[in-house]
Write an enzyme that holds these catalytic residues in place. Structure first.
Site, PDB file in Angstrom:
ATOM      1  N   GLU A 183       0.837  -1.191   0.000  1.00 17.63           N
ATOM      2  CA  GLU A 183       0.000   0.000   0.000  1.00 17.63           C
ATOM      3  C   GLU A 183       0.882   1.254   0.000  1.00 17.63           C
ATOM      4  OE1 GLU A 183      -2.595   0.689   3.347  1.00 17.63           O
ATOM      5  OE2 GLU A 183      -4.015   1.770   2.107  1.00 17.63           O
TER       6      GLU A 183
ATOM      7  N   GLU B 222      -5.889  -3.467  12.611  1.00 16.11           N
ATOM      8  CA  GLU B 222      -5.648  -4.243  11.381  1.00 16.11           C
ATOM      9  C   GLU B 222      -6.743  -5.287  11.183  1.00 16.11           C
ATOM     10  OE1 GLU B 222      -3.436  -2.952   9.461  1.00 16.11           O
ATOM     11  OE2 GLU B 222      -2.806  -1.635  11.084  1.00 16.11           O
TER      12      GLU B 222
ATOM     13  N   GLU C 124      -2.574  -4.144   6.703  1.00 13.08           N
ATOM     14  CA  GLU C 124      -3.718  -5.041   6.771  1.00 13.08           C
ATOM     15  C   GLU C 124      -3.827  -6.015   5.606  1.00 13.08           C
ATOM     16  OE1 GLU C 124      -3.846  -1.692   6.337  1.00 13.08           O
ATOM     17  OE2 GLU C 124      -5.441  -1.097   4.974  1.00 13.08           O
TER      18      GLU C 124
ATOM     19  N   GLU D 182      -9.268   4.229   6.836  1.00 12.12           N
ATOM     20  CA  GLU D 182      -8.439   4.395   8.035  1.00 12.12           C
ATOM     21  C   GLU D 182      -9.227   4.949   9.220  1.00 12.12           C
ATOM     22  OE1 GLU D 182      -5.965   2.901   8.383  1.00 12.12           O
ATOM     23  OE2 GLU D 182      -5.191   2.552   6.383  1.00 12.12           O
TER      24      GLU D 182
HETATM   25 ZN    ZN Z   1      -5.272   1.175   8.909  1.00  6.71          ZN
END
Ligand code: ZN
Length: 858
Positions: free
Chosen positions: A131, A301, A267, A323
């Protein structure tokens, strides 16, 4: 062609990937077969790939038509153009690509991580961090979150090693001296969630949650530190299955501690990676704060497995929802697991961090349009996580927890295996609640800043009014952001729809402040009114003096989070020039009996900030003030825990001791800390786990060269990640210039990991004893650091300039960033420089009064 989006003429549905990492040559080779649907006839296919060499390309379809293609790299857009002589007809094709790449040391893409075993022998493992857009560094792909596909991965590795990926292993065989490990198909998911870890790993036994086996992985020798992380892993997994009303979407869940890791954790579905401090901990030897961090990160996570992995944002502008939601769910899950931790109270500290940044002219809305994925890099900040989670909490409290959960369940069920946007969540919540969610929420999400709610009494009415909170009347003229890619200015509001919880005398009530002013009738015999009762609102409160005095005179009638907000809002008023600093110092005197560590952290944070703006001659006065405020509370607690004392009180003791021995510079505390530390080292006495880190910090503050080298050795030989961090940061606290220089040198010579070094520099920039040397060092090593450190960590290091709060240093900071044309992405630099301006402006405005007030204590 849009340089950031791949054409939709060819869409992948499945990747069969085989990677063969070579940990001695720092390289890997790979092949992949991507099943794609050709939507319209094409002669070229565009895929994302960077720092990869494509060595062969071909396509085949079900009719057996097959041809080779040519591959041309376009590094500027991180793409390859795969060209074919004969047009590919619409329908399903299999695209085969062979490629090679390097196992880099930049902690992104497919990278290498090194560690030493107990005997000092170095080892290496390989891990991934994709990511936002670094899957393209490991295999050619459609590296955008809405190109979801199934991934079937195979790793060919050294037989002495272990491989972990997103799913369970379906086969393992030896082939030409290599162990070939094949993994089960993943669910349909985004590229940024794929993960590979290869090394000499060991795992705990699995615990089963529902039907999911859950294990913790680490490098050899650290398995004894895995129990706590596994416990919160299992508890939060069960909590989320219940909350979301959907089973965990993977076939197993592995939590992996990686010695070098840029962020806190990632994650990846079924294979969550962590930096070691966020997963491995010795519960008996850790502080409450250290345990809370592990619990937070693991729960966060796990929350993503549904919110993010199962349902994913369509594009990077949606990262905030991903998030913010995971941060909100992390609180819920940890609060359910350990209610005695009162997690929503300590969330006040995180919310306060978002208030600081969001009070700047250089703030941004939570969500803004993103074209280049790089613009989203700057979104991983307190506005996304903490402000985002705060406004979700405010909404949850407004709608009611059950209604909110129903909306979330509907949202996940509707969009599972797909992608969704903010509007989709609002519509699910609107459906569940029967309320117009966007009307309430848009101001909080799409406009920058937040309101200051002023409260005053007029006769028998309480008058609430709102205006946007700002520290400075106008944006400072500064270098920050001048070269950054600025998102387009959103429509701005300075009027929010504010759900306000009030407590008038003992009675709770709720109002929606929609305009500039709202009047509430007061009962006969009215004594006091609390605005933001329960403390979950994302706004600050400014009381008229009589209303404030009524609250302060009975602090024990307020919840800890309400006292926290009272102090924090008052300090913000000082920084904004709305309250004299001397009034604030008087206010802190009312908190000598305070027993909540978060309230103390608000007070200590403000005194640390003052320490950075006062002249050296005034420091003894501030130290005496700290002793005056802290000593009574510590005297009441004593140095050793009482039987059956709760965890928060133990942590408070450690916090107060640290404050007294460091900022308070209390000689008696320093002497006793040294004695106690020595006795602990000789195993003559047992020191509470929450006190020991404070002793280490105090011993460093008052320490000499011999102590420095003792602590350096302890850092090198540390047996837990937490112990390593304590001694590492202790190295930043020594006062002697030569020792400051030694620590600085270690941030660029490889002794301190690049995942930690930027944070070490940051803490030295923020510390008055070290900041000038640290700043000179950072300036002269900027290019080297820029080349070595993970990008987001470099940004966090630069945040340390906020500590350089003298007129001369501020001038030098401006000069450096202007002449070097440094761009940290987004508005980050502008935010740091504005915060620096606010601090120096405080000294300019209040310096004389502050000096007189502190002189009374010296
Ligand atoms: Zn996160």
């Amino acid at each position: 062609m849009d340089p950031y989006r791949l054409p939709r003429t060819v869409v992948p549905s499945r990747y069969d990937i085989r990677l063969e990492p070579d940990l001695t040559a720092f390289a890997f080779t790979g092949t992949e077969t991507v099943t794609v649907s050709v939507v319209e006839s094409v002669t070229e296919i565009w895929v994302n790939a960077v720092d990869l060499s494509v060595t062969a390309v071909s396509v085949t379809n079900a009719r057996g038509e097959s041809q080779r293609g040519s591959a041309t790299a376009e590094p500027a857009t991180e793409r390859y153009r795969l060209a074919f002589a004969t047009p590919l007809a619409p329908g399903e094709w299999r695209l085969e690509i062979a490629f090679t790449g390097t196992l880099n040391d930049k902690l992104r893409g497919f990278y290498r991580s090194t560690y030493k075993d107990a005997t000092g022998v170095p080892h290496m493992l390989a891990a991934t961090q994709f990511e936002a857009t670094d899957a393209r560094r490991a295999f050619p792909c459609w590296d955008e979150p809405d190109f979801k596909a199934v991934f079937a991965s195979t790793l060919a590795i050294d037989p002495a090693m272990t491989a972990v990926s997103n799913t369970a292993i379906v086969s393992e065989r030896i082939e030409r001296g290599k162990k070939v490990v094949a993994f089960a198909d993943t669910i349909t998911m985004s590229t940024y969630l794929v993960a590979y870890v290869v090394g000499e790993l060991e795992a705990t036994a699995a615990v089963t949650v529902g039907s999911t086996p859950l294990r913790v992985w680490c490098v050899p020798g650290k398995r004894r530190l895995a129990a706590f992380g596994q416990a919160i892993g299992a508890a939060s997994l069960a909590f989320f299955e219940e909350y979301y009303g959907l089973p965990y979407p993977g076939d197993k869940l592995d939590l992996l501690a990686i010695p070098d890791f840029a962020a806190g954790a990632m994650e990846n579905l079924g294979a969550i990676t962590f930096r070691e401090t966020a997963l491995l901990v010795d519960e008996a030897q850790a502080t409450h704060g250290e345990l809370e961090r592990v619990a937070d990160v693991v729960a966060h996570e796990n929350a993503h497995m549904w919110f993010g992995d199962l349902v994913t944002m369509s594009w990077w502008n949606g990262i905030w929802l991903n998030e913010a939601f995971a941060t909100f769910m992390e609180m819920l899950a940890v609060d359910a697991w350990k209610p005695q931790w009162r997690r929503w109270t300590s969330f006040g500290v995180s919310r306060a961090a978002a208030f600081v940044v969001d009070g700047l002219h250089a703030t941004r809305p939570i969500e803004f349009p993103v074209n280049a994925p790089r613009e989203a890099d700057a979104m991983f900040d307190v506005l996304t996580y903490e402000k985002g989670a705060s406004v979700l909490r405010m909404l949850e409290q407004y709608l009611g927890a059950d209604v909110f959960r129903q909306g979330v369940r509907d949202y996940l069920r509707t969009h599972r295996f797909g992608n969704a946007d903010t509007g989709d969540l609002w519509s699910a919540l609107g459906h569940a609640s029967g309320q117009p969610i966007p009307a309430v929420m848009d101001g909080w999400i799409f406009s920058p800043g937040y309101p200051l709610v002023s409260a005053r009494r007029e006769g028998n009415e309480l008058v609430l009014s709102q205006q946007r909170f700002a520290y400075l009347k106008a944006a400072p003229e500064s270098a920050g952001g001048a070269w950054g890619e600025r998102p387009p200015a959103p429509p701005q509001t300075s009027i929010w729809k504010i759900p306000i919880q009030l407590r008038i005398d003992a009675d709770g009530t709720r109002v929606l402040l929609e305009g500039t002013e709202h009047r509430v009738k007061l009962p006969g015999g009215f004594r006091k009114a609390l605005v933001n009762a329960g403390g979950h609102g994302f706004y600050r409160v400014r009381y008229a003096p009589d209303l404030l005095e009524a609250l302060v005179s009975r602090l024990d009638a307020l919840e800890p989070i309400e006292r926290f907000n009272l102090v924090n809002d008052a300090w913000a008023a000082v920084m904004a020039g709305l309250m004299p600093v001397t009034d604030y110092l008087d206010l802190t005197a009312r908190f000598r009996d305070e027993r909540d560590r978060n309230v103390w952290s608000a007070i200590m944070g403000s005194l640390l900030a003052l320490n950075r703006v006062i002249a050296p001659a005034e420091r003894p006065g501030l130290e005496a003030l700290v002793r005056d405020r802290v000593s009574p509370a510590l005297a009441a607690l004593g140095w050793t825990p009482r039987p059956a004392e709760d965890e928060l009180t133990r942590q408070l003791r450690g916090d107060l001791l640290r404050a007294l021995g460091t900022l308070g510079n209390d000689a008696a505390t320093q002497a006793r800390a040294a004695e106690l530390y020595a006795a602990h080292e000789k195993k003559q006495t047992e020191v509470d786990a929450n006190v020991l880190p404070a002793l280490i910090a105090i011993c460093a503050t008052a320490g000499d060269e011999a102590r420095y080298h003792e602590f350096l050795e302890r850092f090198r030989r540390a047996v837990t990640p937490q112990e390593e961090q304590r001694y590492l940061y202790a190295l930043t606290a020594f006062r002697q210039p030569a020792l400051i220089d030694e620590t600085l040198a270690r941030t660029v010579n490889g002794e301190i990991r690049t995942q930690d070094a930027p944070f070490v520099n940051r803490s030295m920039l923020m510390a008055v004893h070290a900041r000038e040397r640290a700043w000179a060092f950072v300036k002269s090593h900027w290019d080297a650091m820029d080349g070595m450190y993970p990008k987001h960590a470099l940004r966090r290091m630069a945040e340390g300039v906020i500590g350089l709060a003298t007129p001369a240093l501020e001038h030098d900071v401006q000069e450096f960033f202007t002449s070097r044309k440094i761009d940290l992405g987004g508005k980050q630099l502008a935010q740091y420089l504005e915060q620096l301006r606010i601090a120096v402006a405080l000294a300019e405005r209040e310096g004389a009064a502050l000096s007189r007030a502190l002189a009374r204590f010296a």
